[in-house]
Design a protein around this motif. Structure first.
Motif, PDB file in Angstrom:
ATOM      1  N   SER A  87       0.931  -1.212  -0.133  1.00 42.99           N
ATOM      2  CA  SER A  87       0.026  -0.096  -0.057  1.00 42.99           C
ATOM      3  C   SER A  87       0.779   1.213   0.184  1.00 42.99           C
ATOM      4  O   SER A  87       2.327   1.208   0.237  1.00 42.99           O
ATOM      5  CB  SER A  87      -0.600  -0.150   1.196  1.00 42.99           C
ATOM      6  OG  SER A  87      -0.052   0.251   2.471  1.00 42.99           O
ATOM      7  N   GLY A  88       0.113   2.302  -0.091  1.00 44.00           N
ATOM      8  CA  GLY A  88       1.066   3.704  -0.066  1.00 44.00           C
ATOM      9  C   GLY A  88       1.698   3.709   1.319  1.00 44.00           C
ATOM     10  O   GLY A  88       2.663   4.231   1.576  1.00 44.00           O
ATOM     11  N   HIS A  89       0.747   3.405   2.261  1.00 44.91           N
ATOM     12  CA  HIS A  89       1.386   3.539   3.749  1.00 44.91           C
ATOM     13  C   HIS A  89       2.675   2.746   3.815  1.00 44.91           C
ATOM     14  O   HIS A  89       3.300   2.939   4.540  1.00 44.91           O
ATOM     15  CB  HIS A  89       0.267   3.405   4.578  1.00 44.91           C
ATOM     16  CG  HIS A  89      -0.460   4.599   5.039  1.00 44.91           C
ATOM     17  ND1 HIS A  89      -1.355   4.741   6.101  1.00 44.91           N
ATOM     18  CD2 HIS A  89      -0.217   5.975   4.519  1.00 44.91           C
ATOM     19  CE1 HIS A  89      -1.702   5.879   6.103  1.00 44.91           C
ATOM     20  NE2 HIS A  89      -1.070   6.647   5.224  1.00 44.91           N
ATOM     21  N   GLN A  92       5.714   4.219   2.673  1.00 48.47           N
ATOM     22  CA  GLN A  92       6.400   5.392   3.398  1.00 48.47           C
ATOM     23  C   GLN A  92       7.089   4.746   4.454  1.00 48.47           C
ATOM     24  O   GLN A  92       8.213   5.338   4.702  1.00 48.47           O
ATOM     25  CB  GLN A  92       5.120   6.259   3.945  1.00 48.47           C
ATOM     26  CG  GLN A  92       4.328   6.832   2.827  1.00 48.47           C
ATOM     27  CD  GLN A  92       3.135   7.641   3.224  1.00 48.47           C
ATOM     28  OE1 GLN A  92       2.480   8.021   2.308  1.00 48.47           O
ATOM     29  NE2 GLN A  92       2.936   7.513   4.704  1.00 48.47           N
ATOM     30  N   TYR A 113      -1.372  14.248   3.327  1.00 49.86           N
ATOM     31  CA  TYR A 113      -2.830  13.212   3.277  1.00 49.86           C
ATOM     32  C   TYR A 113      -2.806  12.848   4.738  1.00 49.86           C
ATOM     33  O   TYR A 113      -1.876  12.886   5.638  1.00 49.86           O
ATOM     34  CB  TYR A 113      -2.461  12.046   2.711  1.00 49.86           C
ATOM     35  CG  TYR A 113      -3.229  10.981   2.771  1.00 49.86           C
ATOM     36  CD1 TYR A 113      -4.856  10.817   2.770  1.00 49.86           C
ATOM     37  CD2 TYR A 113      -2.664   9.572   3.254  1.00 49.86           C
ATOM     38  CE1 TYR A 113      -5.484   9.897   2.962  1.00 49.86           C
ATOM     39  CE2 TYR A 113      -3.517   8.296   3.489  1.00 49.86           C
ATOM     40  CZ  TYR A 113      -4.717   8.671   3.371  1.00 49.86           C
ATOM     41  OH  TYR A 113      -5.638   7.495   3.500  1.00 49.86           O
ATOM     42  N   GLU A 156       4.613  16.268  -0.088  1.00 48.38           N
ATOM     43  CA  GLU A 156       3.719  15.717  -1.410  1.00 48.38           C
ATOM     44  C   GLU A 156       4.119  16.788  -2.376  1.00 48.38           C
ATOM     45  O   GLU A 156       4.111  18.047  -2.269  1.00 48.38           O
ATOM     46  CB  GLU A 156       2.447  15.454  -0.855  1.00 48.38           C
ATOM     47  CG  GLU A 156       2.061  14.437  -0.074  1.00 48.38           C
ATOM     48  CD  GLU A 156       0.483  14.470   0.553  1.00 48.38           C
ATOM     49  OE1 GLU A 156      -0.118  15.244   0.096  1.00 48.38           O
ATOM     50  OE2 GLU A 156       0.303  13.500   1.488  1.00 48.38           O
ATOM     51  N   ASN A 160      -2.444  16.298  -0.946  1.00 48.34           N
ATOM     52  CA  ASN A 160      -3.940  15.814  -0.893  1.00 48.34           C
ATOM     53  C   ASN A 160      -4.143  16.416   0.501  1.00 48.34           C
ATOM     54  O   ASN A 160      -3.635  15.909   1.401  1.00 48.34           O
ATOM     55  CB  ASN A 160      -3.690  14.357  -0.654  1.00 48.34           C
ATOM     56  CG  ASN A 160      -5.052  13.712  -0.384  1.00 48.34           C
ATOM     57  OD1 ASN A 160      -5.967  14.269  -0.322  1.00 48.34           O
ATOM     58  ND2 ASN A 160      -4.983  12.314  -0.402  1.00 48.34           N
ATOM     59  N   ASP A 185       6.217  12.261  -1.984  1.00 52.57           N
ATOM     60  CA  ASP A 185       5.174  11.612  -2.201  1.00 52.57           C
ATOM     61  C   ASP A 185       4.389  12.168  -3.599  1.00 52.57           C
ATOM     62  O   ASP A 185       3.951  13.202  -3.499  1.00 52.57           O
ATOM     63  CB  ASP A 185       4.173  11.628  -0.924  1.00 52.57           C
ATOM     64  CG  ASP A 185       2.859  10.597  -1.184  1.00 52.57           C
ATOM     65  OD1 ASP A 185       2.742  10.427  -2.433  1.00 52.57           O
ATOM     66  OD2 ASP A 185       2.076  10.443  -0.339  1.00 52.57           O
ATOM     67  N   THR A 187       2.028  10.713  -5.244  1.00 49.82           N
ATOM     68  CA  THR A 187       0.750  10.158  -5.521  1.00 49.82           C
ATOM     69  C   THR A 187      -0.232  10.999  -6.442  1.00 49.82           C
ATOM     70  O   THR A 187      -0.698  10.490  -7.455  1.00 49.82           O
ATOM     71  CB  THR A 187       0.012   9.692  -4.433  1.00 49.82           C
ATOM     72  OG1 THR A 187       0.935   8.894  -3.655  1.00 49.82           O
ATOM     73  CG2 THR A 187      -1.383   8.839  -4.565  1.00 49.82           C
ATOM     74  N   SER A 207       1.313   5.992  -3.594  1.00 51.44           N
ATOM     75  CA  SER A 207       0.138   4.931  -3.450  1.00 51.44           C
ATOM     76  C   SER A 207      -0.349   4.790  -4.769  1.00 51.44           C
ATOM     77  O   SER A 207      -1.137   5.477  -5.485  1.00 51.44           O
ATOM     78  CB  SER A 207      -0.956   5.627  -2.698  1.00 51.44           C
ATOM     79  OG  SER A 207      -2.297   4.803  -2.592  1.00 51.44           O
ATOM     80  N   THR A 209      -2.470   2.724  -5.445  1.00 53.23           N
ATOM     81  CA  THR A 209      -3.836   2.549  -5.143  1.00 53.23           C
ATOM     82  C   THR A 209      -4.579   3.722  -6.231  1.00 53.23           C
ATOM     83  O   THR A 209      -5.443   3.286  -6.703  1.00 53.23           O
ATOM     84  CB  THR A 209      -4.249   2.976  -3.950  1.00 53.23           C
ATOM     85  OG1 THR A 209      -3.278   2.169  -3.254  1.00 53.23           O
ATOM     86  CG2 THR A 209      -5.799   2.664  -3.610  1.00 53.23           C
ATOM     87  N   LYS A 210      -3.976   4.744  -6.332  1.00 55.70           N
ATOM     88  CA  LYS A 210      -4.844   5.686  -6.970  1.00 55.70           C
ATOM     89  C   LYS A 210      -4.242   5.992  -8.505  1.00 55.70           C
ATOM     90  O   LYS A 210      -4.748   5.047  -9.069  1.00 55.70           O
ATOM     91  CB  LYS A 210      -4.004   6.969  -6.348  1.00 55.70           C
ATOM     92  CG  LYS A 210      -4.116   6.986  -4.706  1.00 55.70           C
ATOM     93  CD  LYS A 210      -5.251   6.990  -4.099  1.00 55.70           C
ATOM     94  CE  LYS A 210      -5.407   6.670  -2.625  1.00 55.70           C
ATOM     95  NZ  LYS A 210      -4.260   7.341  -1.816  1.00 55.70           N
ATOM     96  N   GLY A 220      -1.918  -0.637  -3.521  1.00 56.35           N
ATOM     97  CA  GLY A 220      -0.404  -0.919  -3.664  1.00 56.35           C
ATOM     98  C   GLY A 220       0.251   0.579  -3.375  1.00 56.35           C
ATOM     99  O   GLY A 220      -0.273   1.565  -3.226  1.00 56.35           O
ATOM    100  N   LEU A 372      -9.232   8.213  -4.265  1.00 55.41           N
ATOM    101  CA  LEU A 372      -8.843   9.188  -5.242  1.00 55.41           C
ATOM    102  C   LEU A 372      -8.319   8.819  -6.746  1.00 55.41           C
ATOM    103  O   LEU A 372      -7.487   7.863  -6.454  1.00 55.41           O
ATOM    104  CB  LEU A 372      -7.871  10.497  -4.775  1.00 55.41           C
ATOM    105  CG  LEU A 372      -6.751  10.165  -4.276  1.00 55.41           C
ATOM    106  CD1 LEU A 372      -5.570  10.508  -5.209  1.00 55.41           C
ATOM    107  CD2 LEU A 372      -6.373  11.083  -3.115  1.00 55.41           C
TER     108      LEU A 372
HETATM  109  C1  LIG Z   1      -3.897   7.421  -0.467  1.00 53.83           C
HETATM  110  C2  LIG Z   1      -2.449   8.092  -0.213  1.00 53.83           C
HETATM  111  C3  LIG Z   1      -1.553   7.583   0.911  1.00 53.83           C
HETATM  112  C4  LIG Z   1      -1.817   5.973   1.413  1.00 53.83           C
HETATM  113  O1  LIG Z   1      -1.814   5.315   0.085  1.00 53.83           O
HETATM  114  P1  LIG Z   1      -2.515   3.821   0.465  1.00 53.83           P
HETATM  115  O2  LIG Z   1      -2.586   2.950  -0.808  1.00 53.83           O
HETATM  116  O3  LIG Z   1      -4.179   4.054   0.838  1.00 53.83           O
HETATM  117  O4  LIG Z   1      -1.885   3.105   1.853  1.00 53.83           O
HETATM  118  C5  LIG Z   1      -0.489   8.382   0.803  1.00 53.83           C
HETATM  119  N1  LIG Z   1      -0.141   9.547   0.350  1.00 53.83           N
HETATM  120  C6  LIG Z   1      -1.241   9.937  -0.320  1.00 53.83           C
HETATM  121  C7  LIG Z   1      -0.944  11.351  -0.977  1.00 53.83           C
HETATM  122  C8  LIG Z   1      -2.446   9.310  -0.754  1.00 53.83           C
HETATM  123  O5  LIG Z   1      -3.374   9.938  -1.354  1.00 53.83           O
END
Ligand SMILES: *Cc1c(COP(=O)(O)O)cnc(C)c1O
Length: 430
Positions: A87-89, A92, A113, A156, A160, A185, A187, A207, A209-210, A220, A372
């Motif tokens: 995940s993004g977390h 980090q 975020y 970032e 966010n 970051d 993302t 992340s 994921t976005k 992811g 997002l």
């Molecule tokens: C969503 C997000 C994260 C965390 O990512 P996950 O995949 O939800 O763990 C970190 N930084 C930013 C800027 C995000 O938008």
């Protein structure tokens, strides 16, 4: 195919890391759904474990589908290497892990975020790490916050939820002078809109994921290393510059050069923290990333139209989009993200908390979700959801006060999105 800087972004987002499968000729990257890989012989196994030869051992460490995604993201960011994680977390923690230790701190932007603010202000304390939050528009304050125990600076590129832009050139000059890496970051900007490494960042986290996946299917993360930081220039990073007891005394910087951070992240980070991306997730992200530039152009075009329309609407107090000419961040757009200010911003709705709640409940095309970067347009009232754990002061600092909603503009027809917001704002503010 050679993955070099001579190839354009649109080519790399499709081809980097993806040779035809050597076993079958499969043109798409197969999902290598396997836990382990047979060693040719005992000598081969020993070489792999000694990092003398690169290959696959066990999927907590490496997997060919995940490796294709790592190579692709590293190519798009202009990095030496990348490690994907769950995940993004997770990314980090993986980025900080080789740098930090008990008593060490990271100087972080107060405009992060909300989940990251919670992770950095609460959870990392359990490792003996801490974070100092500073307004990153105030460069003197960033420099002043760095002390002898600081091991990284973190912000970032496009924040966010507010879409505020960090002046990465100015911030990387400060971290360089202190002999510590800048972690960005990326993302919400994606490598299509912003290249943090070109602006002096050492590490880029995502992340995935976005926007990189872009279709709201999998979580992811990814850590990209520029390969340019000299870990041996001072004594602040012993896990990379000194013999590492956690890997039978290997000195990563000496043995692996520009790939030191990436190999450390796999050989120790993924091995012992286990925040691994699975090959199915890598597959969905590989599918999404092929169209990243096309989607981002449309996201930005729509965001620009909607932000302008909202800014002109009397039911809205203000719009934070950096793409608006009156934004205090407008001057940074051509420098930091020349193809556009992203597609994430907040609006302050007249009528406060109650009007915001009514707005999110009245929308029909926009979905009220904690995500997002989807093709779909999304909205969230941060104060009652993602930023709920924060104090009122932290909410204000993060741009997530009670009268504020965050919009993630999708790639639908802009006129339909405007009509949806129009009818919902009428219900929310009448
Ligand atoms: C969503 C997000 C994260 C965390 O990512 P996950 O995949 O939800 O763990 C970190 N930084 C930013 C800027 C995000 O938008």
């Amino acid at each position: 195919m050679t993955d070099g800087p001579q190839l354009g972004f649109d080519t790399l987002q499709i081809h980097a890391g993806a040779e035809p499968d050597p076993a079958t000729g499969a043109r798409q990257v197969p999902i290598y759904q396997t836990t382990a890989y047979v060693f040719r012989d005992a000598d081969h196994a020993a070489k792999l474990f000694n990092l003398e030869e690169v290959g696959y051992i066990y999927s907590r460490l490496t997997n060919p589908t995940v490796a294709a995604l790592q190579t692709r993201i590293a190519a798009l960011e202009g990095g030496a290497g990348a490690v994907c994680c769950s995940s993004g977390h997770a990314a980090q923690i993986m980025a900080l892990f080789p740098l930090m230790g008990p008593g060490r701190n990271v100087v972080a932007s107060s405009r992060l975020y909300g989940g990251t603010i919670t992770q950095f202000s609460q959870t990392i304390k359990r490792f003996g790490w801490s974070a100092k939050f500073v307004d990153f528009d105030d460069h003197a304050a960033v420099a002043a916050a760095i002390d002898d125990d600081t091991r990284a600076v973190f912000c970032e590129a496009i924040a966010n939820p507010g879409g505020h832009i960090s002046d990465l050139d100015a911030i990387s000059a400060i971290s360089d002078a202190a002999g510590i890496p800048l972690i960005v970051d990326n993302t919400t900007a994606t490598p299509y809109l912003c290249n943090p490494i070109a602006h002096g960042a050492t590490l880029v986290v995502h992340s995935t994921t976005k926007y990189l996946t872009g279709n709201g299917t999998v979580t992811g993360g990814c850590v990209v290393d520029s390969g340019k930081f000299d870990w041996t220039a001072n004594d602040k990073f012993p896990s990379l510059s000194q013999p590492e007891p956690a890997y039978h005394g290997l000195t990563f910087a000496e043995a692996l050069g520009p790939m030191a951070f990436t190999f450390h992240s796999i050989a120790i980070g993924l091995r012992d923290l286990g925040m691994t991306m699975n090959p199915q997730a890598a597959h969905y992200t590989l599918m999404g990333i092929e169209t990243l530039s096309l989607r981002m152009d449309r996201h930005v075009e729509n965001a620009q139209k909607l932000a302008q329309w909202l800014d002109d609407d009397p039911r809205v107090d203000y719009v934070t989009y950096a793409g608006l000419p009156a934004s205090p961040y407008a001057d940074l757009v051509p420098k930091i993200c020349p193809k556009g200010a992203g597609a994430l911003f907040t609006i302050a709705v007249k009528g406060g908390y109650d009007a915001c709640v009514k707005l999110v409940d009245s929308l029909e095309i926009f979905s009220h979700v904690a995500n997002l970067g989807d093709t779909r347009s999304l909205i969230i009232h941060s104060a009652s959801t993602t930023h709920r754990q924060l104090t009122p002061e932290q909410q204000e600092a993060a741009g997530a006060g009670p009268s504020i909603v965050r919009l993630s503009i999708g790639i639908e027809d802009a006129k339909d999105l405007i009509a949806d917001l129009d009818q919902a704002l009428t219900k929310a503010t009448s």
